[in-house]
Design an enzyme around this catalytic site. Structure first.
Site, PDB file in Angstrom:
ATOM      1  N   TYR A 163       0.842  -1.193   0.000  1.00 34.40           N
ATOM      2  CA  TYR A 163       0.000   0.000   0.000  1.00 34.40           C
ATOM      3  C   TYR A 163       0.875   1.241   0.000  1.00 34.40           C
ATOM      4  O   TYR A 163       1.864   1.313   0.720  1.00 34.40           O
ATOM      5  CB  TYR A 163      -0.936  -0.024   1.213  1.00 34.40           C
ATOM      6  CG  TYR A 163      -1.992  -1.080   1.041  1.00 34.40           C
ATOM      7  CD1 TYR A 163      -3.211  -0.782   0.457  1.00 34.40           C
ATOM      8  CD2 TYR A 163      -1.750  -2.395   1.412  1.00 34.40           C
ATOM      9  CE1 TYR A 163      -4.168  -1.766   0.261  1.00 34.40           C
ATOM     10  CE2 TYR A 163      -2.700  -3.381   1.220  1.00 34.40           C
ATOM     11  CZ  TYR A 163      -3.907  -3.057   0.644  1.00 34.40           C
ATOM     12  OH  TYR A 163      -4.845  -4.023   0.434  1.00 34.40           O
ATOM     13  N   LEU A 164       0.508   2.195  -0.822  1.00 31.82           N
ATOM     14  CA  LEU A 164       1.254   3.440  -0.941  1.00 31.82           C
ATOM     15  C   LEU A 164       0.605   4.552  -0.136  1.00 31.82           C
ATOM     16  O   LEU A 164       1.272   5.461   0.336  1.00 31.82           O
ATOM     17  CB  LEU A 164       1.354   3.854  -2.408  1.00 31.82           C
ATOM     18  CG  LEU A 164       1.913   2.778  -3.348  1.00 31.82           C
ATOM     19  CD1 LEU A 164       1.840   3.246  -4.787  1.00 31.82           C
ATOM     20  CD2 LEU A 164       3.322   2.392  -2.950  1.00 31.82           C
TER      21      LEU A 164
END
Length: 168
Positions: free
Chosen positions: A36-37
């Site tokens: 996840y960014l």
């Protein structure tokens, strides 16, 4: 933006048993790494590395999701290996890894995710409408319906995997 209408269950039986007994017909298996960014209460931005176990082919995706629970908006598209590596390396997070079995049960496609870093196996079913999802009767081997339980969401599990690193 496409809508994803999905229910998720804690798998109560080993997938290999279901395949051996003919309950499921497996069509493909993949190894998935996802990172996840950006995450907030209702939105998530992630990247994935997906390896097809049948032929070794590897693809990379970038996904945006909006919403929680049964219905969410989703935009997903392929990216290059180079872009994927840049995004993952920029943050240095540990990817969540899982094996995905795509199978057919009772004429319906189901996806079984078996996680590597924790003892968790889930089965997911997608629907074309909310009415169809609400009318769905899961067999006992699907296990508990965890569709609205945030502690089982991929983003929650991923955050726990990061430990203190995520808090910074």
């Amino acid at each position: 933006m496409a809508l994803e209408i999905e229910k998720k269950y804690l798998l109560a039986v080993e997938p290999a048993v279901l395949i051996k007994e003919g309950v499921l017909s497996a069509h493909k298996e993949q190894l998935i790494e996802q990172t996840y960014l950006a995450i907030d209460e209702t939105q998530e931005l992630r990247v994935r590395r997906i390896q097809e176990l049948g032929n070794g082919e590897v693809t990379y995706t970038h996904t945006f999701k909006n919403g929680n629970g049964l219905v969410r908006e989703e935009v997903e598209y392929e990216i290059t290996a180079g872009i994927y590596e840049q995004m993952v390396n920029a943050f240095g997070f540990l990817p969540l890894t899982k094996k995905r079995i795509t199978a057919v049960w009772n004429g319906r496609v189901v996806e079984i995710d078996i996680y590597d870093q924790l003892e968790l196996s889930v089965v997911e079913v997608e629907f074309s409408s909310v009415d169809e999802a609400n009318a769905f009767q899961a067999p006992d081997w699907f296990g508990e319906d965890i569709s609205s339980q945030k502690q089982y969401s991929n983003k929650t599990v991923w955050k726990q995997l990061q430990g203190e690193k995520w808090q910074r």
